[in-house]
Design a protein around this motif. Structure first.
Motif, PDB file in Angstrom:
ATOM      1  N   ALA A 257      54.320  -3.042 -92.482  1.00 60.31           N
ATOM      2  CA  ALA A 257      53.326  -3.302 -91.426  1.00 60.31           C
ATOM      3  C   ALA A 257      52.284  -4.312 -91.894  1.00 60.31           C
ATOM      4  CB  ALA A 257      52.645  -1.993 -91.031  1.00 60.31           C
TER       5      ALA A 257
ATOM      6  N   VAL B 290      60.307   2.581 -85.199  1.00 60.90           N
ATOM      7  CA  VAL B 290      59.889   1.305 -84.620  1.00 60.90           C
ATOM      8  C   VAL B 290      58.467   1.418 -84.072  1.00 60.90           C
ATOM      9  CG1 VAL B 290      60.329  -0.370 -82.780  1.00 60.90           C
ATOM     10  CG2 VAL B 290      62.246   0.554 -84.102  1.00 60.90           C
ATOM     11  N   ARG B 291      58.229   2.512 -83.353  1.00 62.67           N
ATOM     12  CA  ARG B 291      56.898   2.708 -82.766  1.00 62.67           C
ATOM     13  C   ARG B 291      55.838   2.791 -83.866  1.00 62.67           C
ATOM     14  NH1 ARG B 291      57.360   7.633 -79.656  1.00 62.67           N
ATOM     15  NH2 ARG B 291      58.426   6.432 -78.042  1.00 62.67           N
TER      16      ARG B 291
ATOM     17  N   ARG C  73      55.270  -0.651 -85.757  1.00 61.65           N
ATOM     18  CA  ARG C  73      54.539  -1.592 -84.890  1.00 61.65           C
ATOM     19  C   ARG C  73      53.075  -1.164 -84.742  1.00 61.65           C
ATOM     20  NH1 ARG C  73      58.286  -5.244 -82.700  1.00 61.65           N
ATOM     21  NH2 ARG C  73      60.238  -4.379 -81.905  1.00 61.65           N
TER      22      ARG C  73
ATOM     23  N   ALA D  93      51.227  -2.093 -87.753  1.00 57.94           N
ATOM     24  CA  ALA D  93      50.960  -3.535 -87.777  1.00 57.94           C
ATOM     25  C   ALA D  93      49.740  -3.849 -86.924  1.00 57.94           C
ATOM     26  CB  ALA D  93      52.183  -4.312 -87.281  1.00 57.94           C
TER      27      ALA D  93
ATOM     28  N   ARG E  56      49.917  -8.209 -84.036  1.00 60.96           N
ATOM     29  CA  ARG E  56      50.422  -7.782 -82.741  1.00 60.96           C
ATOM     30  C   ARG E  56      51.749  -7.044 -82.920  1.00 60.96           C
ATOM     31  NH1 ARG E  56      50.994 -13.408 -79.758  1.00 60.96           N
ATOM     32  NH2 ARG E  56      52.538 -13.425 -81.451  1.00 60.96           N
ATOM     33  N   ALA E  57      52.066  -6.143 -82.019  1.00 59.13           N
ATOM     34  CA  ALA E  57      53.317  -5.394 -82.117  1.00 59.13           C
ATOM     35  C   ALA E  57      54.498  -6.347 -82.177  1.00 59.13           C
ATOM     36  CB  ALA E  57      53.460  -4.442 -80.931  1.00 59.13           C
ATOM     37  N   GLU E  58      54.412  -7.438 -81.416  1.00 57.21           N
ATOM     38  CA  GLU E  58      55.547  -8.379 -81.356  1.00 57.21           C
ATOM     39  C   GLU E  58      55.580  -9.340 -82.551  1.00 57.21           C
ATOM     40  OE1 GLU E  58      53.016  -8.160 -79.221  1.00 57.21           O
ATOM     41  OE2 GLU E  58      52.457 -10.112 -78.362  1.00 57.21           O
ATOM     42  N   ASP E  59      54.627  -9.199 -83.462  1.00 58.23           N
ATOM     43  CA  ASP E  59      54.704  -9.991 -84.696  1.00 58.23           C
ATOM     44  C   ASP E  59      55.783  -9.461 -85.635  1.00 58.23           C
ATOM     45  OD1 ASP E  59      52.692 -11.543 -83.737  1.00 58.23           O
ATOM     46  OD2 ASP E  59      51.124 -10.716 -85.037  1.00 58.23           O
ATOM     47  N   LEU E  60      56.348  -8.322 -85.299  1.00 55.16           N
ATOM     48  CA  LEU E  60      57.462  -7.770 -86.072  1.00 55.16           C
ATOM     49  C   LEU E  60      58.749  -7.869 -85.271  1.00 55.16           C
ATOM     50  CD1 LEU E  60      56.092  -4.421 -87.588  1.00 55.16           C
ATOM     51  CD2 LEU E  60      56.530  -6.581 -88.766  1.00 55.16           C
TER      52      LEU E  60
ATOM     53  N   ASP F 288      64.823  -5.191 -81.922  1.00 57.68           N
ATOM     54  CA  ASP F 288      65.028  -6.538 -81.378  1.00 57.68           C
ATOM     55  C   ASP F 288      66.448  -7.055 -81.566  1.00 57.68           C
ATOM     56  OD1 ASP F 288      62.142  -7.506 -80.671  1.00 57.68           O
ATOM     57  OD2 ASP F 288      61.979  -6.534 -82.627  1.00 57.68           O
TER      58      ASP F 288
END
Lengths: 471, 471
Positions: free
Chosen positions: B238, B258-259, B262, B265, B271-275, B391
């Motif tokens: 993270a 995953v949750r 994220r 992070a 941001r969550a979508e940075d992973l 992803d």
């Protein structure tokens, strides 16, 4: 038949190597050192010229003695930036078939267990075309980058390098027996555990208990290169090296060094011809002498005196930024410059200044290029080989790649006509190409061979669950 | 538009990776891992399938818990022999243009100063397509190879890895400013010393005072990958990782992990979508379900239970050679097998034996392949992505390279038709391809960005002779 001349293309994964300032020449392509295509062109050109190897120098650390700062080195790209040399070998191997690769790696700073795997991996990928130039480093800047306060003292570094070699030999020669890999698909047996041995090493600096990670590569130990002319360095070379190289000095000096290192090798139970000796040299060649001289004049307009001083200052540990470049050379400077003076002129009693001396060199370095027609270059090379006992040359790059292209196009055919240069590669690994022999492995008389696994008790208990220890 | 699925080809520079025994299949080409052409074919195939990256695992050491010996690993080529993964990247880069390379390297054993240069060199040669999978190692056999008595304890390894990352960030992000390289031929200025800074690090394990050896590469820090689901491992991911991956478990477990990672992070200001999260998975695909099942039956005849046990024994630290493969699983075994049992069946109260369990896996591993028609494989992938928040997938090799060829030929077109897979590569570096953005550099919110050089006093004294220290 006269002695066959050996050739390496001497280069570095960097903008500036030895002839400093050349990157600024409009046709010089060294700033493309980060590109795969740049290296592939170099390798293809050298292989077209039937060169034995691409020889890549390396340095860990930065030259920061001049002006007590790395600034001059940085401005002139004096071996900074410098990228990892091992990583450009695979791309050159991918587009060539025969040429070898002598690559510098530092025995002081690389962990032997991991480094031995790199050597094996490269020897596999190149199908036995790898060589390793063993160096121990000499820069305090490298020591500070690696957690030390200063460089380990010179002779002590060689002692540690001796130990390092022992660990590497154990891993490369002693861990997997020649027939350990079975790769029997139907029998579902990839390798035979009874023929793979954990090596054990407990030394001053290294402690390793492990199976080598890689299976045997074509040469096992790559061809071993070593530079340097110090007393301790020569003893190291006479023990470990198969190829030795050093920079230009007088023929008398070279002859003495060659004789000494070969004699020491014989003292170690090896043969004089088990060493291939290279002289590092730059050649500027033209179709005519006039063309060569014009080329030299063109190149030397780009030579960087500051770059040469920055490099030389770290080599000898004298801060030339504190010196008046135009004052007569003082005695202690003259001493450090002695080998250069010898190479430049026999009039060593002449009043030299630093600027005059480095200007005489011409190409931003402390070595003197040979400038001439292809015939004259060939004459010069043959003269050195015949008179000093060397085997060939590390051709140090000037303006790249045109210097290599010129040499391959103009000089190689003449050397071939004269019968002193091969007209085709031998088959086989780099070691076979250089030394002949059937196996392509280290000779039995080489110290590295003594670390091979000896089966003392072939009908003894199964080794599978208790790996033998190679001591 | 539905979420775009990301794909890596998951492989290793070795004969056996995860599905053990497959090398014995007549069409498997993994014993060619020492050949340049083998890797180039893999890379071309994956790029034809528009994969994001070739992801190369690595292990330092040998699996020797099973039978208290490496014998079973050696017989079955269970990640031994294993060659250096970094050295095959350049040859793959030479024949591709877009695909990235996520390569594993060990933060416990590689000196950061030298390793950072390797990363920069590869990021240069690939023109910004490098990724680094950060691992800390877990084998006592590696520790013994590196001069230690045993492996450093798990959480402590992550503390040291945190420090290692700090050193690497300082070198890659903090030493050379973006515009340090001038490469002005007419001005004879390669780089500006005022914009190159010695980094200083004094930590628990590392002490580094140095200028980074390489000039800035396209991405500077390569895209950072990290595996593992442990509590400490998740916290590390993270903080540092841009791509996270782990092996198959139940959808519930994956969703929770995953949750959590994220959320952590986000807790770190990211941001969550940075992973980007990848699940490691094997797929066996046919034109029809029947064809896939026949292929699976063919492959599984080569699966090695012994290989799987040798691998798993070292992962969990239990010597399965001492266990009766046909006895009911005992409680402590069941615990170590828990995630596997979950993946195999929901009937976890059933009476399992080791042999039954590994036989169920089928391919000489402790992970379960998905077997089906191309449509079914696509359905399965979409299901996981939609239901768990991942992803994409690290496609773990089975019989190679035909498994990848099958996937590219059969599954990729269906994913494209369904609008969940790209039909062309984006331009730019690996990071740009994965995350967009203009610079292709680490995001400002990433911890690594905090080590960039900040100009605090632009009209201060000349830094050239006294390099600033980035703390």
């Amino acid at each position: 038949m006269p002695k066959e001349i050996r050739l390496n293309a001497f280069d570095m994964n960097s903008v500036g190597h030895i002839q400093h300032g050349m990157w600024a020449h409009p046709r010089d392509q060294s700033p493309r050192y980060t590109e795969i295509e740049y290296w592939q062109h170099l390798a293809r050109t050298a292989e077209r010229g039937l060169f034995d190897a691409i020889f890549l120098a390396d340095i860990i650390g930065v030259y920061d003695v001049y002006g007590a700062s790395p600034a001059a080195s940085i401005r002139n790209a004096v071996q900074i930036p410098i990228n990892d040399p091992l990583l450009v070998v695979p791309v050159m191997a991918a587009v060539t078939k025969h040429i070898g690769f002598g690559v510098t790696s530092n025995a002081t700073y690389e962990a032997p267990y991991l480094f031995a795997r790199r050597l094996s991996t490269l020897d596999h990928l190149t199908r036995g075309r790898m060589g390793w130039n063993i160096v121990t480093g000499y820069l305090d800047s490298a020591a500070r980058a690696m957690g030390l306060d200063r460089q380990i003292e010179h002779d002590n570094r060689y002692e540690l390098a001796d130990e390092y070699m022992e660990v590497v030999y154990k891993l490369l020669e002693g861990s997997w027996e020649d027939d350990a890999v079975v790769a029997d698909r139907s029998g579902r047996l990839y390798a035979d555990p009874a023929k793979i041995h954990a090596i054990s090493h407990v030394g001053r600096r290294h402690r390793v208990n492990a199976i080598h990670l890689s299976e045997p590569s074509p040469q096992r130990t790559p061809v071993l290169y070593q530079a340097g002319v110090s007393t301790r360095g020569r003893a190291f070379a006479a023990k470990h090296a198969e190829c030795v190289f050093f920079a230009t000095s007088t023929k008398e000096n070279v002859r003495a060094i060659v004789r000494d290192v070969r004699a020491q090798a014989v003292g170690n139970g090896r043969r004089a011809e088990d060493l291939v000796v290279f002289l590092s040299r730059s050649f500027i060649v033209g179709r005519t002498r006039k063309e060569a001289e014009e080329k030299f004049a063109d190149y030397r307009a780009y030579g960087s005196v500051e770059g040469a001083l920055a490099h030389f200052a770290s080599s000898v540990g004298i801060d030339y930024a504190k010196e008046d470049l135009d004052a007569p050379l003082r005695h202690e400077q003259s001493n450090s410059m002695q080998s250069i003076l010898e190479a430049v002129t026999t009039r060593s009693t002449e009043q030299w200044t630093l600027r005059k001396l480095l200007g005489q060199m011409g190409l931003g370095s402390r070595t003197m290029p040979f400038v001439g027609s292809a015939e004259e270059v060939a004459d010069e090379m043959q003269g050195w080989v015949e008179e000093t006992g060397i085997d060939g040359f590390n051709l140090s790059r000037v303006v790249t790649p045109e210097g290599l292209e010129d040499f391959v196009d103009l000089v190689v055919p003449i050397l071939q006509e004269r019968g002193v240069y091969k007209t085709a590669y031998r088959e086989g690994t780099l070691r076979k190409k250089l030394f002949g022999g059937a196996s392509g492995r280290l000779r039995e008389s080489h110290v590295g061979a003594s670390y091979r696994h000896r089966r003392v008790n072939d009908d003894g208990p199964d080794h599978a669950s208790r790996p033998a220890v190679v001591s």
